[in-house]
Design a protein around this motif. Structure first.
Motif, PDB file in Angstrom:
ATOM      1  N   LEU A   1       0.828  -1.207   0.000  1.00 54.87           N
ATOM      2  CA  LEU A   1       0.000   0.000   0.000  1.00 54.87           C
ATOM      3  C   LEU A   1       0.866   1.261   0.000  1.00 54.87           C
ATOM      4  CD1 LEU A   1      -2.913  -0.900   2.452  1.00 54.87           C
ATOM      5  CD2 LEU A   1      -2.834  -1.108  -0.041  1.00 54.87           C
ATOM      6  N   LYS A   2       1.967   1.216   0.759  1.00 55.67           N
ATOM      7  CA  LYS A   2       2.865   2.385   0.807  1.00 55.67           C
ATOM      8  C   LYS A   2       3.481   2.641  -0.557  1.00 55.67           C
ATOM      9  CE  LYS A   2       3.997   2.490   5.640  1.00 55.67           C
ATOM     10  NZ  LYS A   2       4.868   2.736   6.681  1.00 55.67           N
TER      11      LYS A   2
ATOM     12  N   GLN B   1       0.784   4.055  -2.823  1.00 53.35           N
ATOM     13  CA  GLN B   1       0.482   5.434  -2.449  1.00 53.35           C
ATOM     14  C   GLN B   1       1.561   6.381  -2.971  1.00 53.35           C
ATOM     15  OE1 GLN B   1       0.948   6.455   1.748  1.00 53.35           O
ATOM     16  NE2 GLN B   1      -0.958   7.624   1.688  1.00 53.35           N
ATOM     17  N   SER B   2       2.813   6.000  -2.775  1.00 52.89           N
ATOM     18  CA  SER B   2       3.903   6.885  -3.170  1.00 52.89           C
ATOM     19  C   SER B   2       3.960   7.039  -4.704  1.00 52.89           C
ATOM     20  CB  SER B   2       5.188   6.347  -2.544  1.00 52.89           C
ATOM     21  OG  SER B   2       6.216   6.276  -3.437  1.00 52.89           O
TER      22      SER B   2
ATOM     23  N   LYS C   1       1.015   9.283  -5.859  1.00 54.65           N
ATOM     24  CA  LYS C   1       1.264  10.701  -5.544  1.00 54.65           C
ATOM     25  C   LYS C   1       2.276  11.296  -6.523  1.00 54.65           C
ATOM     26  CE  LYS C   1       0.355  11.123  -0.588  1.00 54.65           C
ATOM     27  NZ  LYS C   1       0.976  11.171   0.739  1.00 54.65           N
TER      28      LYS C   1
ATOM     29  N   CYS D   1      -6.022   7.895  -6.447  1.00 51.52           N
ATOM     30  CA  CYS D   1      -5.793   6.550  -5.898  1.00 51.52           C
ATOM     31  C   CYS D   1      -6.574   6.373  -4.600  1.00 51.52           C
ATOM     32  CB  CYS D   1      -4.294   6.398  -5.645  1.00 51.52           C
ATOM     33  SG  CYS D   1      -3.824   4.866  -4.823  1.00 51.52           S
ATOM     34  N   GLN D   2      -7.158   5.211  -4.448  1.00 48.03           N
ATOM     35  CA  GLN D   2      -7.836   4.870  -3.192  1.00 48.03           C
ATOM     36  C   GLN D   2      -7.228   3.598  -2.638  1.00 48.03           C
ATOM     37  OE1 GLN D   2     -12.003   4.805  -4.662  1.00 48.03           O
ATOM     38  NE2 GLN D   2     -12.404   6.166  -2.952  1.00 48.03           N
ATOM     39  N   ILE D   3      -7.046   3.583  -1.317  1.00 51.81           N
ATOM     40  CA  ILE D   3      -6.525   2.363  -0.703  1.00 51.81           C
ATOM     41  C   ILE D   3      -7.447   1.904   0.416  1.00 51.81           C
ATOM     42  CG2 ILE D   3      -4.100   2.699  -1.311  1.00 51.81           C
ATOM     43  CD1 ILE D   3      -3.573   3.973   1.225  1.00 51.81           C
TER      44      ILE D   3
ATOM     45  N   ASP E   1      -8.804   8.013   0.353  1.00 53.33           N
ATOM     46  CA  ASP E   1      -8.046   8.679  -0.701  1.00 53.33           C
ATOM     47  C   ASP E   1      -6.567   8.609  -0.301  1.00 53.33           C
ATOM     48  OD1 ASP E   1      -6.679  10.596  -2.209  1.00 53.33           O
ATOM     49  OD2 ASP E   1      -8.464  11.849  -2.395  1.00 53.33           O
ATOM     50  N   ALA E   2      -5.733   8.124  -1.213  1.00 55.28           N
ATOM     51  CA  ALA E   2      -4.310   7.947  -0.886  1.00 55.28           C
ATOM     52  C   ALA E   2      -3.605   9.268  -0.595  1.00 55.28           C
ATOM     53  CB  ALA E   2      -3.609   7.220  -2.030  1.00 55.28           C
ATOM     54  N   ASN E   3      -4.179  10.389  -1.063  1.00 56.39           N
ATOM     55  CA  ASN E   3      -3.574  11.693  -0.797  1.00 56.39           C
ATOM     56  C   ASN E   3      -3.848  12.175   0.605  1.00 56.39           C
ATOM     57  OD1 ASN E   3      -2.176  12.596  -3.091  1.00 56.39           O
ATOM     58  ND2 ASN E   3      -4.154  12.789  -4.154  1.00 56.39           N
TER      59      ASN E   3
ATOM     60  N   GLU F   1      -2.601   8.786   6.202  1.00 54.33           N
ATOM     61  CA  GLU F   1      -1.207   8.504   6.580  1.00 54.33           C
ATOM     62  C   GLU F   1      -1.083   7.020   6.903  1.00 54.33           C
ATOM     63  OE1 GLU F   1       1.602  10.811   7.800  1.00 54.33           O
ATOM     64  OE2 GLU F   1       0.631  11.927   6.170  1.00 54.33           O
TER      65      GLU F   1
END
Ligand SMILES: Cc1cc2nc3c(=O)[nH]c(=O)nc-3n(C[C@H](O)[C@H](O)[C@H](O)COP(=O)(O)OP(=O)(O)OC[C@H]3O[C@@H](n4cnc5c(N)ncnc54)[C@H](O)[C@@H]3O)c2cc1C
Ligand code: FES
Length: 258
Positions: A197-198, A201-202, A205, A211-213, A252-254, A257
């Motif tokens: 997931l990290k 996400q990165s 971005k 992106c959704q996680i 939302d991945a944005n 945390e």
């Protein structure tokens, strides 16, 4: 509003020694559930264990709601013994954060291990109007799950194993990255282990791809009462805590945390 119902178990399949697929009847849950939502399941009518276990919705078919679970501990050990014809106490559908795939032409769905389960309903629904590319990563050949099922709801399916014992060797994210070089991806949807997931996400971005996680944090009550599933989200200038069970499990991945 979530529905609290005793749902009849009508089909039970063993997908692997430790993985079971249950189909339960619930017209109400089936009618209202959205891709990405989950159920809180009381594994037994006995007093213990009291706490419900959160399990994602895998598939909705008519009045049937299907979920797949891996036997991890006491709760899922009891659940796997439930038999066809028995009624299971279920609260759901739960979670305000669901997958938003509408108006996207070309999407990438990425999952790892047992995190692939909530992605099936998403892929099935999205496939009606979008090109669906799916990337699923597993540690090795023995752990690969649901390949045929995901193939049916995808335009492209990439299966990876960390050790190369089946299909592509490497991490699923690397294959998604390669494809994103050649075609425009309008949305990425992910569920799986934290390192995956990290990485997703990165990448999203960096490339500015929506992106959704989906987070499968440990939960207690599942309805925002016990505070057992806190996660930090970005609220403008500051980071605030919210709860995966209410605001998620899809974020939302944005904003989130991890
Ligand atoms: C929103 C959400 C959706 C989920 N969807 C699914 C699903 O579709 N299929 C599925 O198999 N599992 C899913 N899980 C995980 C599932 O809830 C747990 O595996 C289950 O509650 C374990 O219960 P247990 O009583 O068998 O194990 P316990 O006795 O409670 O724990 C046994 C072991 O499992 C670990 N564990 C417990 N909960 C989790 C968790 N949330 N994540 C990772 N490890 C855990 C513990 O650390 C411990 O090592 C989901 C979790 C959440 C929060
Ligand atoms: S699980 Fe109890 S607050 Fe989220």
């Amino acid at each position: 509003m979530p529905i609290h119902a005793k749902c009849k178990l009508v089909k039970k399949e063993k997908l692997r020694e430790d993985i079971f697929k249950f189909s339960v009847e619930s017209t109400e849950i089936a009618k209202t559930a959205k891709a990405g939502q989950f159920l809180e399941i009381r594994v037994t009518d006995e007093i213990e264990p009291l706490l419900r276990r959160p399990i994602s919705i895998y598939n909705i078919e008519g009045n049937l709601v299907e979920f797949i679970f891996q036997v991890k501990g006491k709760g899922t050990e009891i659940l796997k013994e439930r038999e066809i014809g028995e009624y299971i106490d279920i609260l759901g559908p739960l979670g305000r954060g669901t997958f938003d795939y509408k108006n996207k032409k070309n999407i990438a769905i990425i999952g790892g291990g047992i995190g692939v389960f909530p992605l099936y309903e998403l892929a099935k629904e999205a496939k009606e109007n979008s090109k669906v590319n799916i990337y699923l990563g597993f540690r090795n050949k023995e752990l690969v799950l649901l390949e045929d099922e995901f193939r049916k709801v995808s335009d492209k399916l990439v299966i990876t194993t960390d050790d190369g014992s089946y299909k592509e060797k490497g991490f699923a994210i690397d294959f998604l990255k390669q494809d994103a070089e050649n075609e425009k991806i309008d949305g990425i949807y992910a569920c799986g282990p934290l390192p995956m997931l990290k990485a997703v996400q990165s990448f999203a971005k960096e490339k500015n791809i929506p992106c959704q996680i989906s987070l499968e944090e440990r939960m207690g009550c599942g309805i925002g009462v016990c505070l057992g599933c806190a996660v930090k989200v970005n609220a403008g200038e500051e980071l605030v805590y919210t709860h995966v069970c209410k605001a998620g499990p899809v974020f939302d991945a944005n904003v989130v945390e991890i």
